[in-house]
Design a protein around this motif. Structure first.
Motif, mmCIF file in Angstrom:
data_model
loop_
_atom_site.group_PDB
_atom_site.id
_atom_site.type_symbol
_atom_site.label_atom_id
_atom_site.label_comp_id
_atom_site.label_asym_id
_atom_site.label_seq_id
_atom_site.Cartn_x
_atom_site.Cartn_y
_atom_site.Cartn_z
ATOM 1 N N VAL A 90 31.463 -25.632 26.993
ATOM 2 C CA VAL A 90 30.678 -25.556 28.220
ATOM 3 C C VAL A 90 31.556 -25.833 29.435
ATOM 4 N N LEU A 91 32.413 -26.860 29.343
ATOM 5 C CA LEU A 91 33.322 -27.166 30.447
ATOM 6 C C LEU A 91 34.276 -26.007 30.716
ATOM 7 N N THR A 92 34.740 -25.378 29.651
ATOM 8 C CA THR A 92 35.629 -24.220 29.812
ATOM 9 C C THR A 92 34.921 -23.091 30.534
ATOM 10 N N VAL A 93 33.664 -22.847 30.162
ATOM 11 C CA VAL A 93 32.894 -21.779 30.799
ATOM 12 C C VAL A 93 32.664 -22.089 32.276
ATOM 13 N N VAL A 94 32.356 -23.344 32.596
ATOM 14 C CA VAL A 94 32.110 -23.730 33.991
ATOM 15 C C VAL A 94 33.370 -23.547 34.829
ATOM 16 N N ILE A 95 34.510 -24.003 34.312
ATOM 17 C CA ILE A 95 35.767 -23.854 35.045
ATOM 18 C C ILE A 95 36.111 -22.381 35.228
ATOM 19 N N ASN A 96 35.938 -21.605 34.154
ATOM 20 C CA ASN A 96 36.235 -20.180 34.262
ATOM 21 C C ASN A 96 35.295 -19.498 35.246
ATOM 22 N N PHE A 97 34.043 -19.959 35.320
ATOM 23 C CA PHE A 97 33.101 -19.390 36.273
ATOM 24 C C PHE A 97 33.562 -19.625 37.702
ATOM 25 N N CYS A 98 34.178 -20.773 37.954
ATOM 26 C CA CYS A 98 34.742 -21.043 39.288
ATOM 27 C C CYS A 98 35.863 -20.058 39.606
ATOM 28 N N PHE A 99 36.723 -19.788 38.610
ATOM 29 C CA PHE A 99 37.785 -18.801 38.810
ATOM 30 C C PHE A 99 37.195 -17.416 39.070
ATOM 31 N N VAL A 100 36.121 -17.084 38.371
ATOM 32 C CA VAL A 100 35.466 -15.787 38.571
ATOM 33 C C VAL A 100 34.936 -15.676 39.991
ATOM 34 N N LEU A 101 34.304 -16.744 40.509
ATOM 35 C CA LEU A 101 33.786 -16.725 41.875
ATOM 36 C C LEU A 101 34.913 -16.555 42.890
ATOM 37 N N ILE A 102 36.031 -17.248 42.671
ATOM 38 C CA ILE A 102 37.165 -17.119 43.591
ATOM 39 C C ILE A 102 37.692 -15.687 43.572
ATOM 40 N N ALA A 103 37.788 -15.107 42.375
ATOM 41 C CA ALA A 103 38.255 -13.722 42.272
ATOM 42 C C ALA A 103 37.312 -12.772 43.008
ATOM 43 N N LEU A 104 36.008 -13.033 42.937
ATOM 44 C CA LEU A 104 35.052 -12.207 43.668
ATOM 45 C C LEU A 104 35.238 -12.354 45.168
ATOM 46 N N PHE A 105 35.393 -13.580 45.657
ATOM 47 C CA PHE A 105 35.602 -13.807 47.081
ATOM 48 C C PHE A 105 36.907 -13.183 47.563
ATOM 49 N N LYS A 106 37.868 -13.036 46.667
ATOM 50 C CA LYS A 106 39.135 -12.390 47.020
ATOM 51 C C LYS A 106 39.069 -10.872 46.902
ATOM 52 N N GLY A 107 37.891 -10.339 46.631
ATOM 53 C CA GLY A 107 37.717 -8.905 46.597
ATOM 54 C C GLY A 107 38.162 -8.237 45.316
ATOM 55 N N LYS A 108 38.269 -8.978 44.233
ATOM 56 C CA LYS A 108 38.744 -8.431 42.958
ATOM 57 C C LYS A 108 37.587 -8.428 41.961
ATOM 58 N N ALA A 109 36.643 -7.512 42.213
ATOM 59 C CA ALA A 109 35.424 -7.480 41.413
ATOM 60 C C ALA A 109 35.703 -7.113 39.959
ATOM 61 N N ARG A 110 36.599 -6.177 39.734
ATOM 62 C CA ARG A 110 36.867 -5.753 38.354
ATOM 63 C C ARG A 110 37.531 -6.869 37.560
ATOM 64 N N MET A 111 38.479 -7.566 38.182
ATOM 65 C CA MET A 111 39.115 -8.686 37.490
ATOM 66 C C MET A 111 38.108 -9.793 37.228
ATOM 67 N N ALA A 112 37.152 -9.975 38.127
ATOM 68 C CA ALA A 112 36.127 -10.992 37.919
ATOM 69 C C ALA A 112 35.242 -10.630 36.733
ATOM 70 N N VAL A 113 34.888 -9.340 36.624
ATOM 71 C CA VAL A 113 34.046 -8.911 35.506
ATOM 72 C C VAL A 113 34.779 -9.095 34.188
ATOM 73 N N VAL A 114 36.034 -8.615 34.127
ATOM 74 C CA VAL A 114 36.813 -8.784 32.899
ATOM 75 C C VAL A 114 37.065 -10.260 32.631
#
Length: 253
Positions: free
Chosen positions: A156-180
């Protein structure tokens, strides 16, 4: 294999979600095949136009989504009814999202460049549902040992941390990398630490007074788009079909 399936899919009530995902992907694939055959004038398939009104497949998709959604809410997560409603909902969602671009633009843009948005939304939806389906911490699983509880907490902690990375990637305009990155955590980490795209929210907020970083961002985005434009179009054409060619305006003498 059967024990794993029962423990990780059936017991936590994920079987309807699995059926809905399978129906969603299969319906989208069949729909694209049929529409491409209609476009090419092959096979027995034809557009449905009673009274001269073209009926888009988003219409039966909405009906199936409503019926399947309300049926799933009333039927719970277990039993035959839940499975049937999940399949109906998945079929409806596949039909609706296949014409997402039509809903977005309120125009028939199915075979245009704007119509590619439908393919992107379908891929994004399937990836997110697959992430939920493959979650390591299913709620409702009973009888876990202390080691399993500890392992689940770590997941669960791993998923939460990775979700933060996904949000940052989205804010940086990298939608495809966020999805993958929702499926492959290392990809989300790479998207989070690399430079943002120049038109992203992150760049407008943090690169406003950093001219060197903004220049590097523009240059990197240019080279990236130039390198991957061809393969990305080939992949989209393979899934959804190539858009119509827009004739160029005649040149002035």
């Amino acid at each position: 294999m059967g024990h794993w399936f029962d423990r990780n899919v059936v017991e936590p009530g994920k079987l309807p979600l699995l059926l809905a995902l399978a129906a969603f992907v299969l319906t989208f694939a069949i729909t694209r095949f049929v529409t491409r055959m209609i476009r090419a004038g092959k096979g027995p398939f034809r557009n449905i136009a009673p009274g001269g009104v073209h009926i888009h497949h988003v219409v039966p998709g909405v009906v199936l989504t409503v019926v399947g959604g309300f049926g799933a809410v009333a039927g719970g997560r277990h039993g035959v009814t839940a499975g049937i409603c999940a399949v109906v909902f998945g079929m409806g969602a596949g039909l609706v999202l296949d014409e997402f671009a039509l809903i977005l633009h309120l125009d028939d843009v199915y075979w245009t460049e704007e119509g590619r948005r439908s393919v992107e939304v379908v891929v994004l939806t399937a990836a997110l549902v697959l992430l939920v389906l493959g979650g390591f911490s299913p709620l409702g699983v009973d009888g876990l040992s202390d080691d399993q509880e500890q392992g689940r907490l770590g997941a669960v902690l791993t998923v939460v941390i990775n979700f933060c990375f996904v949000l940052i990637a989205l804010f940086k305009g990298k939608a495809r990398m966020a999805v993958v990155g929702t499926l492959v955590p290392f990809v989300a980490l790479i998207g989070a630490v690399r430079l943002a795209r120049p038109t992203s929210l992150w760049a407008r907020r943090f690169y406003r007074n950093r001219h060197r970083a903004r220049s590097r961002s523009v240059l990197r985005a240019y080279h990236h788009d130039r390198r991957w434009a061809g393969p990305r179009r080939t992949f989209q054409d393979l899934i959804g079909g190539a858009p119509d060619r827009v004739p160029l305006p005649p040149s002035k003498p």
